[in-house]
Scaffold this motif. Structure first.
Motif, PDB file in Angstrom:
ATOM      1  N   GLU A   1     -39.395-145.315 -52.272  1.00 41.41           N
ATOM      2  CA  GLU A   1     -39.331-144.650 -51.665  1.00 41.41           C
ATOM      3  C   GLU A   1     -39.403-143.327 -53.067  1.00 41.41           C
ATOM      4  N   ILE A   2     -38.539-143.681 -53.634  1.00 41.10           N
ATOM      5  CA  ILE A   2     -38.450-142.807 -54.982  1.00 41.10           C
ATOM      6  C   ILE A   2     -39.763-142.992 -56.024  1.00 41.10           C
ATOM      7  N   LEU A   3     -40.460-143.673 -56.312  1.00 43.81           N
ATOM      8  CA  LEU A   3     -41.444-144.006 -56.989  1.00 43.81           C
ATOM      9  C   LEU A   3     -42.934-143.595 -56.143  1.00 43.81           C
ATOM     10  N   ASN A   4     -43.046-142.953 -54.779  1.00 42.71           N
ATOM     11  CA  ASN A   4     -44.192-143.126 -54.099  1.00 42.71           C
ATOM     12  C   ASN A   4     -44.129-141.656 -54.679  1.00 42.71           C
ATOM     13  N   LYS A   5     -43.632-140.973 -54.734  1.00 38.46           N
ATOM     14  CA  LYS A   5     -43.221-139.559 -54.702  1.00 38.46           C
ATOM     15  C   LYS A   5     -44.007-138.849 -56.633  1.00 38.46           C
TER      16      LYS A   5
ATOM     17  N   ILE B   1     -41.756-152.716 -68.157  1.00 41.10           N
ATOM     18  CA  ILE B   1     -41.884-153.842 -69.512  1.00 41.10           C
ATOM     19  C   ILE B   1     -43.306-152.816 -70.041  1.00 41.10           C
ATOM     20  N   GLY B   2     -42.601-152.824 -70.901  1.00 39.80           N
ATOM     21  CA  GLY B   2     -44.053-151.939 -72.109  1.00 39.80           C
ATOM     22  C   GLY B   2     -45.580-152.458 -72.179  1.00 39.80           C
ATOM     23  N   LEU B   3     -46.049-151.222 -73.273  1.00 43.18           N
ATOM     24  CA  LEU B   3     -47.306-152.275 -73.979  1.00 43.18           C
ATOM     25  C   LEU B   3     -47.333-153.371 -74.096  1.00 43.18           C
ATOM     26  N   ASP B   4     -46.333-153.610 -74.938  1.00 39.54           N
ATOM     27  CA  ASP B   4     -46.024-154.688 -75.902  1.00 39.54           C
ATOM     28  C   ASP B   4     -45.620-156.345 -75.092  1.00 39.54           C
ATOM     29  N   GLY B   5     -45.430-156.230 -73.573  1.00 36.08           N
ATOM     30  CA  GLY B   5     -44.838-156.990 -73.383  1.00 36.08           C
ATOM     31  C   GLY B   5     -43.133-157.217 -73.451  1.00 36.08           C
ATOM     32  N   GLY B   6     -42.523-156.301 -73.611  1.00 38.98           N
ATOM     33  CA  GLY B   6     -41.245-156.725 -74.058  1.00 38.98           C
ATOM     34  C   GLY B   6     -40.600-155.557 -72.280  1.00 38.98           C
ATOM     35  N   VAL B   7     -39.032-156.044 -72.550  1.00 39.97           N
ATOM     36  CA  VAL B   7     -38.513-155.261 -71.877  1.00 39.97           C
ATOM     37  C   VAL B   7     -38.088-154.376 -71.898  1.00 39.97           C
ATOM     38  N   LYS B   8     -38.321-152.789 -71.907  1.00 43.25           N
ATOM     39  CA  LYS B   8     -38.143-151.846 -72.259  1.00 43.25           C
ATOM     40  C   LYS B   8     -36.341-150.902 -71.293  1.00 43.25           C
ATOM     41  N   LEU B   9     -36.206-151.413 -69.737  1.00 42.01           N
ATOM     42  CA  LEU B   9     -35.493-151.073 -69.293  1.00 42.01           C
ATOM     43  C   LEU B   9     -35.109-151.766 -68.240  1.00 42.01           C
ATOM     44  N   ARG B  10     -33.633-152.712 -67.926  1.00 42.69           N
ATOM     45  CA  ARG B  10     -33.709-152.657 -66.414  1.00 42.69           C
ATOM     46  C   ARG B  10     -32.309-152.782 -66.499  1.00 42.69           C
ATOM     47  N   GLN B  11     -32.606-153.022 -64.394  1.00 42.55           N
ATOM     48  CA  GLN B  11     -31.298-152.507 -64.026  1.00 42.55           C
ATOM     49  C   GLN B  11     -31.099-152.928 -62.199  1.00 42.55           C
ATOM     50  N   ALA B  12     -29.838-152.900 -62.143  1.00 43.57           N
ATOM     51  CA  ALA B  12     -30.186-153.927 -60.123  1.00 43.57           C
ATOM     52  C   ALA B  12     -29.670-152.912 -59.591  1.00 43.57           C
ATOM     53  N   SER B  13     -30.079-151.481 -59.660  1.00 44.91           N
ATOM     54  CA  SER B  13     -30.242-150.494 -59.010  1.00 44.91           C
ATOM     55  C   SER B  13     -31.515-149.163 -58.729  1.00 44.91           C
ATOM     56  N   PRO B  14     -31.755-148.626 -58.416  1.00 41.34           N
ATOM     57  CA  PRO B  14     -32.905-148.379 -58.270  1.00 41.34           C
ATOM     58  C   PRO B  14     -33.338-147.500 -59.241  1.00 41.34           C
ATOM     59  N   PHE B  15     -33.927-146.921 -59.796  1.00 43.19           N
ATOM     60  CA  PHE B  15     -33.904-146.041 -61.378  1.00 43.19           C
ATOM     61  C   PHE B  15     -34.967-145.250 -61.206  1.00 43.19           C
ATOM     62  N   THR B  16     -34.035-144.111 -61.287  1.00 40.20           N
ATOM     63  CA  THR B  16     -34.575-142.551 -60.867  1.00 40.20           C
ATOM     64  C   THR B  16     -35.575-142.268 -62.028  1.00 40.20           C
ATOM     65  N   THR B  17     -36.796-141.543 -61.695  1.00 39.66           N
ATOM     66  CA  THR B  17     -37.697-141.242 -62.243  1.00 39.66           C
ATOM     67  C   THR B  17     -37.590-140.553 -63.923  1.00 39.66           C
ATOM     68  N   LYS B  18     -36.870-139.550 -63.654  1.00 42.90           N
ATOM     69  CA  LYS B  18     -36.562-139.121 -64.283  1.00 42.90           C
ATOM     70  C   LYS B  18     -36.000-139.807 -65.486  1.00 42.90           C
ATOM     71  N   ARG B  19     -34.785-141.188 -65.490  1.00 44.78           N
ATOM     72  CA  ARG B  19     -34.134-142.259 -66.495  1.00 44.78           C
ATOM     73  C   ARG B  19     -36.045-143.046 -66.858  1.00 44.78           C
ATOM     74  N   LEU B  20     -36.790-143.396 -65.899  1.00 50.52           N
ATOM     75  CA  LEU B  20     -38.211-143.855 -66.134  1.00 50.52           C
ATOM     76  C   LEU B  20     -39.639-143.372 -67.049  1.00 50.52           C
ATOM     77  N   PHE B  21     -39.617-142.151 -66.511  1.00 50.24           N
ATOM     78  CA  PHE B  21     -40.274-141.137 -67.339  1.00 50.24           C
ATOM     79  C   PHE B  21     -39.661-140.953 -68.625  1.00 50.24           C
ATOM     80  N   SER B  22     -38.369-140.455 -68.794  1.00 49.98           N
ATOM     81  CA  SER B  22     -38.075-140.330 -70.040  1.00 49.98           C
ATOM     82  C   SER B  22     -37.983-141.363 -70.701  1.00 49.98           C
ATOM     83  N   THR B  23     -38.249-143.368 -70.506  1.00 49.45           N
ATOM     84  CA  THR B  23     -37.876-144.004 -71.652  1.00 49.45           C
ATOM     85  C   THR B  23     -39.410-143.612 -71.853  1.00 49.45           C
ATOM     86  N   ILE B  24     -40.260-144.223 -71.488  1.00 50.40           N
ATOM     87  CA  ILE B  24     -41.791-143.242 -71.760  1.00 50.40           C
ATOM     88  C   ILE B  24     -41.914-143.115 -72.201  1.00 50.40           C
ATOM     89  N   ASP B  25     -41.396-141.547 -72.009  1.00 49.74           N
ATOM     90  CA  ASP B  25     -41.953-141.030 -72.944  1.00 49.74           C
ATOM     91  C   ASP B  25     -41.608-140.634 -74.133  1.00 49.74           C
TER      92      ASP B  25
END
Length: 148
Positions: free
Chosen positions: A53-57, A109-133
Motif C-alpha cells: 500500500e505504501i509503495l503503490n502510492k 538492493i542497489g544497482l551493484d547487487g549489494g543490500v543497501k537497506l534491510r528491515q523487518a518492518s515496512p519501509f517508508t517511501t521517505k526512507r527508501l527514496f532518501s537512501t537511494i537518492d
C-alpha cells in the motif's frame, strides 16, 4: 544398463542447470535496476499488505530511480512493479533473507547487487527514496538530469 546411466546423467544435468539458473535470478537485474524485495511467509501478512500500500502510492517515482518491486515467498517470487509477472520458482532467493526468525522482511538492493537497506518492518517511501537518492550512482543521474 548404459541407457539407465545416461538417463540419470541427463536428469542430474537438467537439475543442476535449473538450480544455477534460479540462483542467478537477482543477478539478472544487476547494473540495470535497483530492487525492493519483499519477503513474506504468506501474502496475507499484514506487514506485506501495508508495504504494498505504501509503495503503490509512489510508483511514479520508481521509474526515475530504476526501481523494481519483487515479492518473494518460500520457493518462488514474482515482479509486482513495473509490471506484474507470474510466479517464478526459485528456492535460492530466500538465501538473501538473513532475519530468518521474522515472517516479513524488506530489502533494498542497489544497482551493484549489494543490500543497501534491510528491515523487518515496512519501509517508508521517505526512507527508501532518501537512501537511494544519497547513492553515488543516483547522484550522478540527478546531475545528468539537471544538465538537460
Amino acid at each position: 544398463m548404459k541407457t539407465f546411466f545416461r538417463s540419470i546423467l541427463v536428469l542430474l544435468t537438467i537439475i543442476l542447470v535449473s538450480q544455477h539458473m534460479n540462483a542467478q535470478s537477482l543477478k539478472d537485474y544487476q547494473w540495470k535496476n535497483r530492487l525492493v524485495v519483499v519477503f513474506t511467509d504468506t501474502i496475507s501478512n499484514p506487514s506485506y499488505r501495508e508495504q504494498l500500500e505504501i509503495l503503490n502510492k509512489e510508483t511514479p517515482q520508481f521509474e526515475e530511480r530504476k526501481l523494481q518491486l519483487i515479492l518473494a515467498v518460500p520457493g518462488k517470487y514474482r515482479e509486482i512493479f513495473p509490471s506484474t509477472s507470474g510466479w517464478v520458482p526459485d528456492p535460492e532467493l530466500y538465501k538473501y533473507r538473513k532475519m530468518a526468525s521474522e515472517d516479513f522482511e524488506v530489502l533494498l538492493i542497489g544497482l551493484d547487487g549489494g543490500v543497501k537497506l534491510r528491515q523487518a518492518s515496512p519501509f517508508t517511501t521517505k526512507r527508501l527514496f532518501s537512501t537511494i537518492d544519497s547513492m553515488p550512482m543516483r547522484q550522478a543521474d540527478i546531475r545528468k538530469q539537471g544538465r538537460r
